[in-house]
Enzyme design. Structure first.
Site, PDB file in Angstrom:
ATOM      1  N   SER A 114      49.606 -11.202 -24.205  1.00 45.63           N
ATOM      2  CA  SER A 114      51.009 -10.779 -24.258  1.00 45.63           C
ATOM      3  C   SER A 114      51.220  -9.383 -23.703  1.00 45.63           C
ATOM      4  O   SER A 114      52.334  -8.997 -23.408  1.00 45.63           O
ATOM      5  CB  SER A 114      51.513 -10.808 -25.710  1.00 45.63           C
ATOM      6  OG  SER A 114      50.756  -9.926 -26.507  1.00 45.63           O
ATOM      7  N   CYS A 115      50.161  -8.617 -23.551  1.00 47.78           N
ATOM      8  CA  CYS A 115      50.307  -7.240 -23.088  1.00 47.78           C
ATOM      9  C   CYS A 115      49.139  -6.867 -22.213  1.00 47.78           C
ATOM     10  O   CYS A 115      48.012  -6.783 -22.697  1.00 47.78           O
ATOM     11  CB  CYS A 115      50.387  -6.277 -24.264  1.00 47.78           C
ATOM     12  SG  CYS A 115      50.419  -4.548 -23.752  1.00 47.78           S
ATOM     13  N   GLY A 116      49.373  -6.629 -20.949  1.00 50.73           N
ATOM     14  CA  GLY A 116      48.296  -6.330 -20.022  1.00 50.73           C
ATOM     15  C   GLY A 116      47.993  -4.865 -19.904  1.00 50.73           C
ATOM     16  O   GLY A 116      47.108  -4.471 -19.158  1.00 50.73           O
TER      17      GLY A 116
END
Length: 275
Positions: A114-116
């Site tokens: 969900s978060c790179g």
């Protein structure tokens, strides 16, 4: 290579009646990205287009700007104790003369689906200078009617979503609404990386005159990836974050959120939208 979907047993209740049946789920597996043989990041992704994902990721990091920067992209054998190939480790070998960044100071090597950018040391570290002209120099104009049709165009092309209901998508469109490419992944940032990686390997960067449409929200990370790929217009089904709007304004990008048919919010670059 891992499968895009897997089957699992599920108890389904409909109208108060329970029954057991198989269900199709989207696959999620880790992918380790190595640069010149050294570990760089691990992301949870849906298997498929792994080379494009790794390459697109490196575009967003400012490492790659052209297909000629790459010597080879390969799966790594011997990633397990028994030496088997899991197809979950990809190595990108840079071409001779391409500078290797000091990645150890900027990035923690774990990235969620969900978060790179959760491992970035600071906000300044992610404001990587793109190799391409800023979006403010792109003269593209997009009719509001074209934007209105993009969510349906994106959804209609999501083949795996039809079977699982559990994937994000990124679609690359022309200013006339023609779908150029679409990728699906459990992580929205991975879907964008796959789009960008495929474009770089095809010699299509920068993506001038293009519209990038994403399912879900528009985070700072997605705006940054679009900026790094030279995309002038980013549209999302849901809301942007405040930092995403700030970066879009700073870079001259057009950012559209809550795009649902004829309804939309234009947060930056409204001059590109023809009404």
């Amino acid at each position: 290579m891992g499968r895009v979907t897997e089957r699992r047993r599920v108890v389904r209740i409909r109208g108060g009646v329970a029954g057991v049946r198989p269900d199709t789920l989207v696959a999620e597996e880790p992918l380790e990205i190595r640069l010149n043989g050294k570990p760089l990041a691990i992301t949870m992704r849906t298997p498929g287009d792994d080379f494009a994902l790794a390459v697109g990721f490196l575009v967003s990091e400012g490492v790659l700007g052209a297909a000629s920067d790459i010597r080879a992209v390969t799966y790594c054998e011997g990633a397990t104790e028994d030496g088997s190939n899991t197809y979950n480790v990809v190595n990108v070998q840079l071409a001779p003369g391409v500078p290797v960044p000091d990645i150890t100071l900027e990035r923690n090597v774990y990235t969620t689906s969900s978060c790179g950018l959760c491992g970035k040391a600071s906000l300044d570290a992610v404001r990587t200078a793109t190799r391409f002209p800023g979006a403010s120099a792109d003269p593209v104009r997009v009719p509001v009617e074209v934007l209105a049709g993009l969510p349906d165009g994106l959804r209609a092309a999501q083949k795996v979503f039809d079977r699982t209901g559990g994937l994000h998508a990124a679609g690359l469109f022309t200013a006339e609404g023609e779908l150029l490419d679409l990728r699906e992944d459990v992580g929205r940032h991975n879907a964008v990386d796959k789009i960008v990686g495929r474009a770089l390997r095809s010699g299509l960067l920068p993506l001038a005159g293009a519209v990038l449409m994403v399912s879900g929200r528009a985070s700072f990370e997605l705006v940054q990836k679009a900026v790094m790929a030279g995309v002038p217009v980013l549209a999302a089904v849901s809301a942007p974050s405040s930092l995403a709007v700030d970066l879009a304004l700073e870079s001259g990008m057009t950012l559209v959120g809550f795009l649902r048919g004829p309804d939309m919010n234009i947060y930056a670059g409204e001059e590109r939208i023809v009404r």
